[in-house]
Design a protein around this motif. Structure first.
Motif, PDB file in Angstrom:
ATOM      1  N   GLY A  23     -21.558  -4.989  11.595  1.00 60.85           N
ATOM      2  CA  GLY A  23     -21.640  -4.686  13.028  1.00 60.85           C
ATOM      3  C   GLY A  23     -22.591  -5.584  13.796  1.00 60.85           C
ATOM      4  N   PRO A  24     -23.861  -5.693  13.377  1.00 58.96           N
ATOM      5  CA  PRO A  24     -24.772  -6.595  14.094  1.00 58.96           C
ATOM      6  C   PRO A  24     -24.308  -8.056  14.045  1.00 58.96           C
ATOM      7  N   ALA A  25     -23.735  -8.459  12.933  1.00 61.32           N
ATOM      8  CA  ALA A  25     -23.246  -9.839  12.831  1.00 61.32           C
ATOM      9  C   ALA A  25     -22.098 -10.075  13.809  1.00 61.32           C
ATOM     10  N   ILE A  26     -21.208  -9.086  13.956  1.00 59.58           N
ATOM     11  CA  ILE A  26     -20.101  -9.202  14.917  1.00 59.58           C
ATOM     12  C   ILE A  26     -20.660  -9.311  16.332  1.00 59.58           C
ATOM     13  N   ALA A  27     -21.683  -8.516  16.639  1.00 57.78           N
ATOM     14  CA  ALA A  27     -22.293  -8.576  17.977  1.00 57.78           C
ATOM     15  C   ALA A  27     -22.888  -9.958  18.250  1.00 57.78           C
ATOM     16  N   ILE A  28     -23.543 -10.531  17.262  1.00 53.89           N
ATOM     17  CA  ILE A  28     -24.126 -11.863  17.418  1.00 53.89           C
ATOM     18  C   ILE A  28     -23.026 -12.899  17.648  1.00 53.89           C
ATOM     19  N   ILE A  29     -21.970 -12.828  16.855  1.00 52.79           N
ATOM     20  CA  ILE A  29     -20.868 -13.793  16.996  1.00 52.79           C
ATOM     21  C   ILE A  29     -20.198 -13.642  18.351  1.00 52.79           C
ATOM     22  N   ASN A  30     -19.993 -12.406  18.817  1.00 52.40           N
ATOM     23  CA  ASN A  30     -19.418 -12.186  20.153  1.00 52.40           C
ATOM     24  C   ASN A  30     -20.321 -12.734  21.244  1.00 52.40           C
ATOM     25  N   LEU A  88     -27.299 -18.652  14.894  1.00 48.86           N
ATOM     26  CA  LEU A  88     -28.706 -18.473  15.263  1.00 48.86           C
ATOM     27  C   LEU A  88     -29.605 -19.554  14.665  1.00 48.86           C
ATOM     28  N   LYS A  89     -28.989 -20.593  14.108  1.00 50.93           N
ATOM     29  CA  LYS A  89     -29.728 -21.715  13.508  1.00 50.93           C
ATOM     30  C   LYS A  89     -30.717 -21.234  12.450  1.00 50.93           C
ATOM     31  N   ASN A  90     -30.208 -20.435  11.512  1.00 52.81           N
ATOM     32  CA  ASN A  90     -30.976 -19.898  10.373  1.00 52.81           C
ATOM     33  C   ASN A  90     -32.169 -19.044  10.800  1.00 52.81           C
ATOM     34  N   ARG A  91     -32.037 -18.328  11.928  1.00 48.82           N
ATOM     35  CA  ARG A  91     -33.112 -17.449  12.383  1.00 48.82           C
ATOM     36  C   ARG A  91     -32.656 -15.996  12.406  1.00 48.82           C
ATOM     37  N   LEU A  92     -31.716 -15.652  11.568  1.00 55.03           N
ATOM     38  CA  LEU A  92     -31.213 -14.281  11.514  1.00 55.03           C
ATOM     39  C   LEU A  92     -32.327 -13.356  11.038  1.00 55.03           C
ATOM     40  N   PRO A  93     -32.535 -12.236  11.726  1.00 54.07           N
ATOM     41  CA  PRO A  93     -33.629 -11.324  11.351  1.00 54.07           C
ATOM     42  C   PRO A  93     -33.269 -10.500  10.108  1.00 54.07           C
ATOM     43  N   PHE A  94     -33.470 -11.092   8.942  1.00 54.49           N
ATOM     44  CA  PHE A  94     -33.095 -10.412   7.704  1.00 54.49           C
ATOM     45  C   PHE A  94     -33.898  -9.139   7.477  1.00 54.49           C
ATOM     46  N   GLU A  95     -35.101  -9.062   8.074  1.00 61.96           N
ATOM     47  CA  GLU A  95     -35.888  -7.831   7.948  1.00 61.96           C
ATOM     48  C   GLU A  95     -35.143  -6.678   8.602  1.00 61.96           C
ATOM     49  N   LEU A  96     -34.481  -6.951   9.731  1.00 66.26           N
ATOM     50  CA  LEU A  96     -33.705  -5.924  10.415  1.00 66.26           C
ATOM     51  C   LEU A  96     -32.561  -5.442   9.528  1.00 66.26           C
ATOM     52  N   PHE A  97     -31.866  -6.377   8.897  1.00 67.90           N
ATOM     53  CA  PHE A  97     -30.768  -5.999   8.010  1.00 67.90           C
ATOM     54  C   PHE A  97     -31.281  -5.184   6.827  1.00 67.90           C
ATOM     55  N   LEU A  98     -32.431  -5.548   6.302  1.00 65.78           N
ATOM     56  CA  LEU A  98     -33.011  -4.799   5.190  1.00 65.78           C
ATOM     57  C   LEU A  98     -33.373  -3.380   5.620  1.00 65.78           C
ATOM     58  N   LYS A  99     -33.938  -3.230   6.825  1.00 68.25           N
ATOM     59  CA  LYS A  99     -34.256  -1.896   7.336  1.00 68.25           C
ATOM     60  C   LYS A  99     -32.995  -1.049   7.490  1.00 68.25           C
ATOM     61  N   ILE A 100     -31.927  -1.665   7.994  1.00 65.27           N
ATOM     62  CA  ILE A 100     -30.663  -0.941   8.154  1.00 65.27           C
ATOM     63  C   ILE A 100     -30.141  -0.483   6.805  1.00 65.27           C
ATOM     64  N   VAL A 101     -30.191  -1.358   5.809  1.00 65.98           N
ATOM     65  CA  VAL A 101     -29.714  -1.005   4.466  1.00 65.98           C
ATOM     66  C   VAL A 101     -30.534   0.145   3.893  1.00 65.98           C
ATOM     67  N   LEU A 102     -31.848   0.052   3.953  1.00 62.96           N
ATOM     68  CA  LEU A 102     -32.706   1.103   3.393  1.00 62.96           C
ATOM     69  C   LEU A 102     -32.527   2.422   4.138  1.00 62.96           C
ATOM     70  N   ALA A 103     -32.413   2.380   5.451  1.00 62.89           N
ATOM     71  CA  ALA A 103     -32.199   3.604   6.225  1.00 62.89           C
ATOM     72  C   ALA A 103     -30.873   4.252   5.862  1.00 62.89           C
ATOM     73  N   ASN A 104     -29.847   3.436   5.631  1.00 68.35           N
ATOM     74  CA  ASN A 104     -28.540   3.985   5.280  1.00 68.35           C
ATOM     75  C   ASN A 104     -28.523   4.575   3.877  1.00 68.35           C
ATOM     76  N   ILE A 105     -29.202   3.949   2.951  1.00 69.55           N
ATOM     77  CA  ILE A 105     -29.268   4.507   1.602  1.00 69.55           C
ATOM     78  C   ILE A 105     -29.936   5.881   1.643  1.00 69.55           C
ATOM     79  N   LEU A 106     -31.037   5.973   2.355  1.00 69.61           N
ATOM     80  CA  LEU A 106     -31.737   7.251   2.464  1.00 69.61           C
ATOM     81  C   LEU A 106     -30.857   8.301   3.136  1.00 69.61           C
ATOM     82  N   MET A 107     -30.217   7.930   4.236  1.00 65.74           N
ATOM     83  CA  MET A 107     -29.400   8.891   4.958  1.00 65.74           C
ATOM     84  C   MET A 107     -28.178   9.321   4.151  1.00 65.74           C
ATOM     85  N   VAL A 108     -27.569   8.409   3.418  1.00 69.46           N
ATOM     86  CA  VAL A 108     -26.418   8.774   2.583  1.00 69.46           C
ATOM     87  C   VAL A 108     -26.833   9.799   1.539  1.00 69.46           C
TER      88      VAL A 108
END
Length: 136
Positions: A23-30, A88-108
Motif C-alpha cells: 500500500g505505501p509503495a503504491i502511494a509513492i509510485i502514484n 525516492l533515490k534509495n531514501r525509502l523509510p525502511f523504519e516505517l515499513f518495519l514498524k508497520i510489519v511489527l504492528a501487524n504481527i502484534l495485531m494479528v
C-alpha cells in the motif's frame, strides 16, 4: 484441532503483511505519476499467479491456490517496494515499513486470540487506524 488457528496466524503473518506493505509503495509510485509502472507490475503479478496456480493446484488443490496467491503477493510487494525505493533515490523509510510489519504481527496475534466478534471488529478498525496514522 488447535492447529488450524495457528496455521491461519502464520499464513497471515507471512503473506498478509506483504499485501499491507504494498500500500505505501503504491502511494509513492502514484505520487510520482507511475500508473503505467503499476499496470505493468499488476500484469507481471497476474502472470506469476496464474503460472503458480497451474503448477500448484493439481498437486495441492485449495492449499496450492492459497500458497500461489501468497507467493504472488510477496513477489508483488517486493517489486513495488523496489520501484518506490528507486523513485525516492534509495531514501525509502525502511523504519516505517518495519514498524508497520511489527504492528501487524502484534495485531494479528491479538485478533486471532479474540473470541468475541464485536471485539474482533473493533480490533480490526483500530489496526487500520493505526496503520493510516503511522503512514501520515
Amino acid at each position: 484441532e488447535c492447529k488450524q488457528p495457528v496455521n491461519r496466524v502464520i499464513s497471515f503473518i507471512f503473506f498478509g503483511i506483504f499485501t499491507i506493505l504494498g500500500g505505501p509503495a503504491i502511494a509513492i509510485i502514484n505520487a510520482f505519476d507511475g500508473q503505467k509502472l503499476l499496470v505493468r507490475q499488476m500484469v507481471i503479478a497476474g502472470i506469476i499467479n496464474v503460472s503458480l496456480d497451474l503448477i500448484l493446484i493439481p498437486f495441492f488443490h485449495d492449499k496450492g491456490a492459497a500458497v500461489a496467491n501468497g507467493l504472488t503477493q510477496m513477489t508483488a510487494a517486493f517489486i513495488l517496494i523496489s520501484f518506490a525505493n528507486k523513485l525516492l533515490k534509495n531514501r525509502l523509510p525502511f523504519e516505517l515499513f518495519l514498524k508497520i510489519v511489527l504492528a501487524n504481527i502484534l495485531m494479528v496475534l491479538v485478533i486471532f486470540m479474540a473470541a468475541d466478534e464485536e471485539l474482533l471488529a473493533m480490533l480490526i478498525m483500530v489496526r487500520h487506524s493505526l496503520v493510516i496514522m503511522e503512514m501520515n
